[in-house]
Design an enzyme around this catalytic site. Structure first.
Site: not given
Length: 328
Positions: A15, A188
């Site tokens: 990724g 988060h």
């Protein structure tokens, strides 16, 4: 005498975040310029070709500290004897996907990875979950690894911390490196609470220096919370290099220490600050000798309590949303 190599496992190795991360790890930015590393790279079977391409590039850098590379689609191979595990890969939210579907898709990934860490990783493995929803994914992995200490499992709030530092430096005109004692509380996600009530720059209180409650409430907090979305809007892609940089900062500080400086980590709660035990919640910490220690006894005013409870409510909802998928 060269140090023995440390094993660093990275998931989602094909990724974008990993592409910004792997070269820096191999360069010694994560564990120190005298610490050889073996990279153990995990991704899906269909991504193995792409991972091989990244490894060709790693080879072509001829990094002196890169002692070896393992490429695999098996978590038990990737996490074997791992000293550090960076769990970057996660199921992204696709169009029309409900949040609960995203949670259960990720629960599947992180129960498997937690169980594999439990079985084969070093007992001192330092786990950082980067893949979102990071706090709850870290919670799932921790709950799936009953034989590992809970304190080994952390979630990345450092990107939010660094984003907040940068906004405070711009507003105050102070160098970013001079800002100390910043905290980011909670999840988060856009509900997080960046808190500079205790922060100083060159010994001066930032609260007094900035002296602008409206800016704090209406500009600073939302800007930090929605920064990821703003980057996607501007760039057409999510923040990868800054996320990789934050992951490096988080683990480097955990391993090598912060020299008394506060940083933010998502860690399992011990019940302090009104956060239920085991919830992975962003708090200010200092690190030394390979351990983090939460900053205790900070005064929580009414505004902060409201913000901290708001982000906690989201984390509790996420926890309850995956409870049926966890064994313990």
């Amino acid at each position: 005498m060269a140090k023995p190599a440390k094993r660093v496992a990275v998931t989602g190795a094909a990724g974008q975040i990993a592409y910004s991360l792997l070269f820096r790890i191999a360069n010694g930015d994560l564990l120190g310029k005298d610490q050889p590393v073996i990279l153990q790279l995990l991704d899906l079977p269909q991504a193995q070709g792409a991972v091989k391409g990244v490894v060709m590039e790693l080879d072509d850098c001829a990094f002196p500290l890169l002692s070896g590379v393992v490429i695999t689609d098996d978590p038990k191979v990737a996490f074997k004897d791992a000293d550090v595990a960076l769990l970057v890969g996660a199921r992204p939210r696709s169009k029309g996907m409900e949040r609960k579907d995203l949670l259960s898709a990720n629960a599947e990934i992180f129960t498997v990875q937690g169980a594999a860490l439990n079985e084969v990783a070093s007992r001192d493995v330092k786990v950082l979950v980067v893949g979102n929803p990071a706090n709850t994914n870290a919670y799932i992995a921790m709950k799936s690894a009953p034989d590992l200490p809970k304190k080994n499992f952390t979630a990345m709030l450092r990107l939010d911390h660094n984003r907040a530092l940068s906004q405070l430096a711009a507003k105050s005109g102070k160098p970013v490196a001079s800002i100390e004692k910043l905290a980011v509380w909670g999840n988060h996600s856009p509900t997080m609470y960046p808190d500079f009530r205790f922060a100083t720059a060159e010994g001066e209180s930032l609260l007094k220096l900035i002296n602008d409650d409206v800016w704090n409430r209406d500009t600073f907090i939302p800007t930090v919370g929605k920064r990821g979305a703003a980057i996607i809007e501007a760039r057409g892609l999510s923040s990868a290099a800054s996320a990789a940089n934050a992951a490096i900062d988080h683990v480097r500080d955990w391993v090598l220490g912060t020299n008394g400086k506060w940083v933010t980590m998502g860690i399992p709660s011990d019940g302090s600050y009104g956060i239920p035990e085991d919830i992975i919640y962003g708090v200010p910490v200092v690190c030394e000798n390979g351990e983090y220690k939460r900053i205790e006894g900070l005064e929580i005013d009414a505004f902060s309590r409201e913000k901290m409870d708001g982000t906690l409510a989201e984390l509790l909802e996420e926890r309850d949303g995956v409870a049926h998928l966890l064994k313990n």
